[in-house]
Design a protein around this motif. Structure first.
Motif, PDB file in Angstrom:
ATOM      1  N   ASN A 140       3.223  12.358  15.588  1.00 22.36           N
ATOM      2  CA  ASN A 140       3.800  11.352  14.705  1.00 22.36           C
ATOM      3  C   ASN A 140       3.029  11.328  13.393  1.00 22.36           C
ATOM      4  O   ASN A 140       1.830  11.026  13.377  1.00 22.36           O
ATOM      5  CB  ASN A 140       3.736   9.974  15.365  1.00 22.36           C
ATOM      6  CG  ASN A 140       4.596   9.882  16.601  1.00 22.36           C
ATOM      7  OD1 ASN A 140       5.707  10.408  16.638  1.00 22.36           O
ATOM      8  ND2 ASN A 140       4.096   9.216  17.634  1.00 22.36           N
ATOM      9  N   VAL A 141       3.707  11.659  12.312  1.00 23.32           N
ATOM     10  CA  VAL A 141       3.028  11.699  11.018  1.00 23.32           C
ATOM     11  C   VAL A 141       2.851  10.284  10.489  1.00 23.32           C
ATOM     12  O   VAL A 141       3.822   9.579  10.216  1.00 23.32           O
ATOM     13  CB  VAL A 141       3.789  12.568  10.013  1.00 23.32           C
ATOM     14  CG1 VAL A 141       3.055  12.589   8.670  1.00 23.32           C
ATOM     15  CG2 VAL A 141       3.948  13.990  10.553  1.00 23.32           C
ATOM     16  N   SER A 142       1.606   9.878  10.352  1.00 21.57           N
ATOM     17  CA  SER A 142       1.256   8.568   9.844  1.00 21.57           C
ATOM     18  C   SER A 142       0.738   8.727   8.415  1.00 21.57           C
ATOM     19  O   SER A 142       1.239   9.557   7.659  1.00 21.57           O
ATOM     20  CB  SER A 142       0.216   7.910  10.763  1.00 21.57           C
ATOM     21  OG  SER A 142      -0.108   6.621  10.325  1.00 21.57           O
ATOM     22  N   SER A 143      -0.257   7.953   8.033  1.00 20.42           N
ATOM     23  CA  SER A 143      -0.809   8.033   6.679  1.00 20.42           C
ATOM     24  C   SER A 143      -2.128   7.280   6.645  1.00 20.42           C
ATOM     25  O   SER A 143      -2.316   6.286   7.353  1.00 20.42           O
ATOM     26  CB  SER A 143       0.153   7.414   5.669  1.00 20.42           C
ATOM     27  OG  SER A 143      -0.459   7.271   4.392  1.00 20.42           O
ATOM     28  N   ILE A 144      -3.051   7.733   5.798  1.00 21.04           N
ATOM     29  CA  ILE A 144      -4.284   6.958   5.633  1.00 21.04           C
ATOM     30  C   ILE A 144      -3.993   5.606   4.993  1.00 21.04           C
ATOM     31  O   ILE A 144      -4.833   4.706   5.049  1.00 21.04           O
ATOM     32  CB  ILE A 144      -5.346   7.728   4.831  1.00 21.04           C
ATOM     33  CG1 ILE A 144      -4.857   8.036   3.416  1.00 21.04           C
ATOM     34  CG2 ILE A 144      -5.792   8.971   5.552  1.00 21.04           C
ATOM     35  CD1 ILE A 144      -5.998   8.445   2.477  1.00 21.04           C
ATOM     36  N   ASN A 145      -2.800   5.454   4.413  1.00 16.42           N
ATOM     37  CA  ASN A 145      -2.449   4.151   3.839  1.00 16.42           C
ATOM     38  C   ASN A 145      -2.358   3.072   4.910  1.00 16.42           C
ATOM     39  O   ASN A 145      -2.494   1.881   4.606  1.00 16.42           O
ATOM     40  CB  ASN A 145      -1.134   4.244   3.076  1.00 16.42           C
ATOM     41  CG  ASN A 145      -1.294   4.998   1.770  1.00 16.42           C
ATOM     42  OD1 ASN A 145      -2.340   4.917   1.124  1.00 16.42           O
ATOM     43  ND2 ASN A 145      -0.285   5.747   1.383  1.00 16.42           N
ATOM     44  N   ALA A 146      -2.131   3.473   6.160  1.00 13.11           N
ATOM     45  CA  ALA A 146      -2.129   2.497   7.254  1.00 13.11           C
ATOM     46  C   ALA A 146      -3.520   1.920   7.459  1.00 13.11           C
ATOM     47  O   ALA A 146      -3.674   0.809   7.974  1.00 13.11           O
ATOM     48  CB  ALA A 146      -1.639   3.151   8.543  1.00 13.11           C
ATOM     49  N   ILE A 147      -4.541   2.674   7.064  1.00 15.09           N
ATOM     50  CA  ILE A 147      -5.927   2.238   7.201  1.00 15.09           C
ATOM     51  C   ILE A 147      -6.403   1.508   5.943  1.00 15.09           C
ATOM     52  O   ILE A 147      -7.006   0.436   6.016  1.00 15.09           O
ATOM     53  CB  ILE A 147      -6.842   3.442   7.491  1.00 15.09           C
ATOM     54  CG1 ILE A 147      -6.407   4.136   8.788  1.00 15.09           C
ATOM     55  CG2 ILE A 147      -8.312   3.029   7.547  1.00 15.09           C
ATOM     56  CD1 ILE A 147      -7.079   5.463   9.024  1.00 15.09           C
ATOM     57  N   TRP A 148      -6.089   2.075   4.780  1.00 18.66           N
ATOM     58  CA  TRP A 148      -6.586   1.526   3.518  1.00 18.66           C
ATOM     59  C   TRP A 148      -5.722   0.386   2.994  1.00 18.66           C
ATOM     60  O   TRP A 148      -6.199  -0.464   2.247  1.00 18.66           O
ATOM     61  CB  TRP A 148      -6.689   2.639   2.474  1.00 18.66           C
ATOM     62  CG  TRP A 148      -7.743   3.641   2.817  1.00 18.66           C
ATOM     63  CD1 TRP A 148      -7.539   4.874   3.343  1.00 18.66           C
ATOM     64  CD2 TRP A 148      -9.159   3.490   2.696  1.00 18.66           C
ATOM     65  NE1 TRP A 148      -8.727   5.522   3.558  1.00 18.66           N
ATOM     66  CE2 TRP A 148      -9.743   4.689   3.163  1.00 18.66           C
ATOM     67  CE3 TRP A 148      -9.982   2.466   2.238  1.00 18.66           C
ATOM     68  CZ2 TRP A 148     -11.114   4.889   3.180  1.00 18.66           C
ATOM     69  CZ3 TRP A 148     -11.359   2.662   2.256  1.00 18.66           C
ATOM     70  CH2 TRP A 148     -11.916   3.861   2.723  1.00 18.66           C
ATOM     71  N   GLY A 149      -4.439   0.370   3.347  1.00 16.44           N
ATOM     72  CA  GLY A 149      -3.571  -0.740   2.973  1.00 16.44           C
ATOM     73  C   GLY A 149      -3.410  -0.972   1.487  1.00 16.44           C
ATOM     74  O   GLY A 149      -3.664  -2.075   0.995  1.00 16.44           O
ATOM     75  N   PRO A 150      -2.959   0.032   0.722  1.00 13.45           N
ATOM     76  CA  PRO A 150      -2.751  -0.190  -0.709  1.00 13.45           C
ATOM     77  C   PRO A 150      -1.589  -1.131  -0.963  1.00 13.45           C
ATOM     78  O   PRO A 150      -0.731  -1.325  -0.103  1.00 13.45           O
ATOM     79  CB  PRO A 150      -2.438   1.220  -1.230  1.00 13.45           C
ATOM     80  CG  PRO A 150      -1.828   1.909  -0.055  1.00 13.45           C
ATOM     81  CD  PRO A 150      -2.556   1.373   1.142  1.00 13.45           C
ATOM     82  N   GLY A 151      -1.546  -1.697  -2.139  1.00 14.07           N
ATOM     83  CA  GLY A 151      -0.456  -2.586  -2.502  1.00 14.07           C
ATOM     84  C   GLY A 151       0.794  -1.828  -2.902  1.00 14.07           C
ATOM     85  O   GLY A 151       0.806  -0.605  -3.017  1.00 14.07           O
TER      86      GLY A 151
END
Length: 249
Positions: A140-151
């Motif tokens: 399942n391709v996720s993203s580091i944005n799930a960790i860093w939470g950018p706006g």
């Protein structure tokens, strides 16, 4: 550089969502180069047909993955054409920017319908054939944005966080069937979409300050991790999230 070849991927049937362009197209091409039988779906028929035409034996169908019935039908038909699917790459996503305060319920539901729902729909569709085959691998391709939470992308961030949890939950539940489920979280991958919309010299310079490895992160770098997770080499790995982001600091 010389990169790995995986004998266990030869003749495996691989299904990729969102496979006509960007990272998805690289998944399709790299698995095909390993000798896998690759099927993929995408909303863009022209790009999908063009890619499939270059890869002998590949299978493509235009599909709106937010239509669960259409996605299930595509998976079933691909399996009939190529054989039981034992590798699933849930890649499809849309990271269009939006302000949280202006998101309507309809926009929220539409964003989750493409960024989250297809991963579950496709996983459930391949489960019986993987179980019957004695096992399989779902990436399942996720993203580091799930960790860093950018706006400015709340639905995308929320969906990718859910992808991480879904991978762990399915990995635990389906482990007895020898079905492995892992998440793969890319950093800023330089795709044509990124080049067109967001990659400026200034933005790239700022990104370079945040990572340990200064080379550009390319789609091939993500595909190589996906192939490892699909191959028998990773047979005892499940329920994990693998970050490929050049060492975000």
């Amino acid at each position: 550089m010389a990169f790995a070849s995986y004998p266990s991927l030869r003749d495996k049937v691989v299904f990729v969502t969102g496979g006509a362009s960007g990272i998805g197209a690289t998944f399709v091409s790299e698995f095909h180069a390993q000798g896998s039988k690759v099927a993929f779906v995408d909303l863009s028929e022209d790009e999908g047909r063009a890619l499939s035409g270059k890869l002998a034996g590949s299978w493509f169908r235009r599909c709106d993955v937010t239509d669960a019935f259409a996605l299930q039908s595509a998976i079933r038909d691909a399996a009939e054409a190529l054989g039981p699917i034992t590798v699933l790459i849930n890649n499809v996503a849309n990271d269009t920017r939006h302000d949280a305060a202006s998101v309507t319920p309809e926009q929220w539901r539409k964003a989750l319908a493409v960024n989250l729902d297809p991963a579950m729909v496709a996983s459930v569709a391949v489960y019986p054939m993987m179980k019957q085959a004695g096992g399989g691998s779902i990436v399942n391709v996720s993203s580091i944005n799930a960790i860093w939470g950018p706006g400015h992308m709340p639905a995308y961030v929320a969906a990718k966080g859910a992808i991480n949890s879904l991978s762990k939950g399915l990995g635990r539940e389906w482990g007895p069937d020898r079905i492995r489920v892992n998440a793969l979280s890319p950093g800023w991958v330089i795709t044509p979409r990124q080049l067109e919309l967001w990659l400026t010299p200034e933005a790239e310079a700022e990104w370079s300050k945040l990572v340990a490895l200064k080379d550009r992160l390319m789609p091939e770098d993500i595909a190589r991790m996906a192939m490892f997770l699909a191959a028998d080499d990773s047979r005892m790995i499940t329920g994990q999230n693998f970050i490929v982001d050049a060492g975000r600091l």
